[in-house]
Design a protein around this motif. Structure first.
Motif, PDB file in Angstrom:
ATOM      1  N   ASP A  57       0.781  -1.137   0.057  1.00  0.00           N
ATOM      2  CA  ASP A  57       0.183  -0.078   0.089  1.00  0.00           C
ATOM      3  C   ASP A  57       0.867   1.494  -0.066  1.00  0.00           C
ATOM      4  O   ASP A  57       0.366   2.198  -0.631  1.00  0.00           O
ATOM      5  CB  ASP A  57      -1.157  -0.108   1.311  1.00  0.00           C
ATOM      6  N   ARG A  58       2.100   1.196   0.819  1.00  0.00           N
ATOM      7  CA  ARG A  58       2.859   2.443   0.821  1.00  0.00           C
ATOM      8  C   ARG A  58       3.661   2.638  -0.493  1.00  0.00           C
ATOM      9  O   ARG A  58       4.150   3.724  -0.808  1.00  0.00           O
ATOM     10  CB  ARG A  58       3.590   2.302   2.019  1.00  0.00           C
ATOM     11  N   MET A  59       4.073   1.557  -1.169  1.00  0.00           N
ATOM     12  CA  MET A  59       5.076   1.652  -2.145  1.00  0.00           C
ATOM     13  C   MET A  59       4.541   1.356  -3.543  1.00  0.00           C
ATOM     14  O   MET A  59       5.390   1.659  -4.356  1.00  0.00           O
ATOM     15  CB  MET A  59       6.093   0.599  -1.955  1.00  0.00           C
ATOM     16  N   ILE A  60       3.340   0.985  -3.642  1.00  0.00           N
ATOM     17  CA  ILE A  60       2.752   0.559  -4.977  1.00  0.00           C
ATOM     18  C   ILE A  60       1.485   1.228  -5.320  1.00  0.00           C
ATOM     19  O   ILE A  60       1.457   2.037  -6.104  1.00  0.00           O
ATOM     20  CB  ILE A  60       2.595  -1.047  -5.152  1.00  0.00           C
ATOM     21  N   ALA A  61       0.481   1.016  -4.476  1.00  0.00           N
ATOM     22  CA  ALA A  61      -0.663   1.740  -4.558  1.00  0.00           C
ATOM     23  C   ALA A  61      -1.787   1.423  -3.307  1.00  0.00           C
ATOM     24  O   ALA A  61      -1.606   0.380  -2.667  1.00  0.00           O
ATOM     25  CB  ALA A  61      -1.415   1.507  -5.844  1.00  0.00           C
ATOM     26  N   GLU A  62      -2.476   2.216  -3.058  1.00  0.00           N
ATOM     27  CA  GLU A  62      -3.468   2.230  -1.840  1.00  0.00           C
ATOM     28  C   GLU A  62      -4.449   1.108  -2.145  1.00  0.00           C
ATOM     29  O   GLU A  62      -5.091   0.939  -3.381  1.00  0.00           O
ATOM     30  CB  GLU A  62      -4.130   3.471  -1.586  1.00  0.00           C
ATOM     31  N   GLY A  63      -4.568   0.135  -1.429  1.00  0.00           N
ATOM     32  CA  GLY A  63      -5.598  -0.990  -1.810  1.00  0.00           C
ATOM     33  C   GLY A  63      -5.058  -2.146  -2.102  1.00  0.00           C
ATOM     34  O   GLY A  63      -5.774  -3.144  -2.433  1.00  0.00           O
ATOM     35  N   VAL A  64      -3.714  -2.377  -2.705  1.00  0.00           N
ATOM     36  CA  VAL A  64      -3.309  -3.436  -3.130  1.00  0.00           C
ATOM     37  C   VAL A  64      -3.238  -4.601  -2.102  1.00  0.00           C
ATOM     38  O   VAL A  64      -3.593  -5.701  -2.498  1.00  0.00           O
ATOM     39  CB  VAL A  64      -1.934  -3.279  -3.819  1.00  0.00           C
ATOM     40  N   THR A  65      -2.745  -4.405  -0.891  1.00  0.00           N
ATOM     41  CA  THR A  65      -2.891  -5.373   0.096  1.00  0.00           C
ATOM     42  C   THR A  65      -4.395  -6.170   0.214  1.00  0.00           C
ATOM     43  O   THR A  65      -4.300  -7.225   0.303  1.00  0.00           O
ATOM     44  CB  THR A  65      -2.584  -4.746   1.425  1.00  0.00           C
ATOM     45  N   ASN A  66      -5.219  -5.131   0.201  1.00  0.00           N
ATOM     46  CA  ASN A  66      -6.709  -5.872   0.466  1.00  0.00           C
ATOM     47  C   ASN A  66      -6.971  -6.387  -0.787  1.00  0.00           C
ATOM     48  O   ASN A  66      -7.693  -7.609  -0.572  1.00  0.00           O
ATOM     49  CB  ASN A  66      -7.594  -4.720   0.665  1.00  0.00           C
ATOM     50  N   PHE A  67      -6.481  -6.018  -1.936  1.00  0.00           N
ATOM     51  CA  PHE A  67      -6.742  -6.861  -3.206  1.00  0.00           C
ATOM     52  C   PHE A  67      -6.151  -8.177  -3.162  1.00  0.00           C
ATOM     53  O   PHE A  67      -6.815  -9.347  -3.521  1.00  0.00           O
ATOM     54  CB  PHE A  67      -6.233  -6.289  -4.305  1.00  0.00           C
ATOM     55  N   THR A  68      -4.935  -8.280  -2.732  1.00  0.00           N
ATOM     56  CA  THR A  68      -4.119  -9.401  -2.638  1.00  0.00           C
ATOM     57  C   THR A  68      -4.694 -10.429  -1.530  1.00  0.00           C
ATOM     58  O   THR A  68      -4.974 -11.597  -1.623  1.00  0.00           O
ATOM     59  CB  THR A  68      -2.580  -9.390  -2.356  1.00  0.00           C
ATOM     60  N   ASN A  69      -5.327  -9.969  -0.458  1.00  0.00           N
ATOM     61  CA  ASN A  69      -6.014 -10.921   0.524  1.00  0.00           C
ATOM     62  C   ASN A  69      -7.400 -11.226   0.205  1.00  0.00           C
ATOM     63  O   ASN A  69      -8.114 -12.185   0.947  1.00  0.00           O
ATOM     64  CB  ASN A  69      -5.987 -10.094   1.840  1.00  0.00           C
ATOM     65  N   ALA A  70      -7.993 -10.697  -0.928  1.00  0.00           N
ATOM     66  CA  ALA A  70      -9.495 -11.166  -1.207  1.00  0.00           C
ATOM     67  C   ALA A  70      -9.426 -12.370  -1.875  1.00  0.00           C
ATOM     68  O   ALA A  70      -8.344 -12.802  -2.685  1.00  0.00           O
ATOM     69  CB  ALA A  70     -10.005 -10.128  -2.327  1.00  0.00           C
ATOM     70  N   GLU A  71     -10.447 -13.240  -1.478  1.00  0.00           N
ATOM     71  CA  GLU A  71     -10.405 -14.554  -2.398  1.00  0.00           C
ATOM     72  C   GLU A  71     -10.837 -14.657  -3.862  1.00  0.00           C
ATOM     73  O   GLU A  71     -10.569 -15.475  -4.675  1.00  0.00           O
ATOM     74  CB  GLU A  71     -11.487 -15.243  -1.410  1.00  0.00           C
ATOM     75  N   LEU A  72     -11.874 -13.813  -4.140  1.00  0.00           N
ATOM     76  CA  LEU A  72     -12.396 -13.848  -5.627  1.00  0.00           C
ATOM     77  C   LEU A  72     -12.314 -12.404  -6.170  1.00  0.00           C
ATOM     78  O   LEU A  72     -12.661 -11.572  -5.459  1.00  0.00           O
ATOM     79  CB  LEU A  72     -13.721 -14.233  -5.570  1.00  0.00           C
ATOM     80  N   LYS A  73     -11.677 -12.189  -7.209  1.00  0.00           N
ATOM     81  CA  LYS A  73     -11.635 -10.796  -8.024  1.00  0.00           C
ATOM     82  C   LYS A  73     -11.579 -11.368  -9.360  1.00  0.00           C
ATOM     83  O   LYS A  73     -11.231 -12.156  -9.819  1.00  0.00           O
ATOM     84  CB  LYS A  73     -10.232 -10.321  -7.682  1.00  0.00           C
TER      85      LYS A  73
END
Length: 272
Positions: A57-73
């Motif tokens: 989130d701090r080095m790439i983009a806000e919300g990337v961490t939540n995205f990687t933790n989500a099961e379905l996208k």
């Protein structure tokens, strides 16, 4: 960033030889602490480094961490990461482009001031008028040194913390440093304090001083161009990887560093 206009001449109205003016600047320490705030390119913007956020989130983009933790996208996480890194690198190219334009304008103002010095030598009776034009050109030069990109100064007075953009390597993440142009140089500072008419305030300039300033300016231009090539090539590589991934090729992002990992990111362009 310190303002170059705040520096006042220590010998107002006196003609100081170039060598003396050069030696009057205080010596720089070998391990001088870098000034300014740590900034990164994340989400396509220059932002302050928030160590409270996870690495992604701090080095790439806000919300990337939540995205990687989500099961379905609907979008693969690999695509999100590559697109975000490509956006950050593209912003880095734009930042350096703006630096290059500003440096080109600075070179034009230096040439203009050098021409006025030559004219003052050839026509002493016009020195006061030429000094007025010199002052106007120098004010425009000072204005260029205050330019920003995304609220971040393009120039600094002394070594300053770079803007960092992270890119994926094969097994780890690397950091690229984009330096701000350091204009704390003896030739440029002497011209900022200088004059071309003996009746004005400041240091009486000569051709040698301008030669020194032009050398410093060319060095900044060369360094800026090298930075541009490095960031642009990294951007091309990430975009190529993204196209291959969208075409069906496999790509696995390197693991994100743990937030409690000691030490900085590897920075191949700094060889550290």
């Amino acid at each position: 960033m310190k303002d170059i206009t705040q520096i006042t001449p220590t010998h107002s109205g006196l003609a100081i030889p170039f060598a003396l003016a050069q030696s009057s600047s205080s010596p720089r320490k070998k391990h001088q602490k870098l000034s300014g705030f740590a900034k990164v390119l994340a989400g396509g913007r220059v932002v302050g480094l928030n160590r409270e956020k996870p690495f992604a989130d701090r080095m790439i983009a806000e919300g990337v961490t939540n995205f990687t933790n989500a099961e379905l996208k609907d979008i693969p996480v690999e695509q999100v990461i590559l697109e975000s890194v490509a956006t950050n690198l593209e912003a880095g190219v734009k930042l350096i482009d703006k630096q290059e334009v500003a440096l080109a304008k600075m070179g034009g103002r230096l040439s203009e001031m050098a021409l006025l010095l030559n004219q003052a030598k050839l026509a002493p009776e016009k020195r006061d008028c030429l000094q007025s034009k010199f002052d106007e050109s120098r004010e425009l030069f000072r204005g260029i040194t205050k330019q920003t990109y995304d609220h971040t100064a393009l120039f600094s007075m002394g070594p300053s913390k770079p803007v960092t953009v992270v890119v994926p390597a094969k097994y780890h993440w690397e950091g690229l440093s984009i330096d701000r142009c350091d204009i704390l140089k003896s030739g440029l500072l002497t011209i900022d304090r200088g004059k071309i008419s003996p009746t004005a305030d400041g240091l009486l300039l000569d051709a040698e001083t301008f030669g020194k300033a032009f050398g410093e300016w060319r060095s900044l231009c060369a360094h800026n161009r090298l930075q541009w090539h490095l960031v642009f090539q990294k951007w091309q590589g990430v975009v190529r990887t993204l196209k291959n991934f969208l075409g069906g090729s496999r790509w696995t992002p390197p693991p994100f560093p743990k937030d409690d990992d000691p030490g900085p990111l590897k920075r191949p362009n700094l060889q550290n």
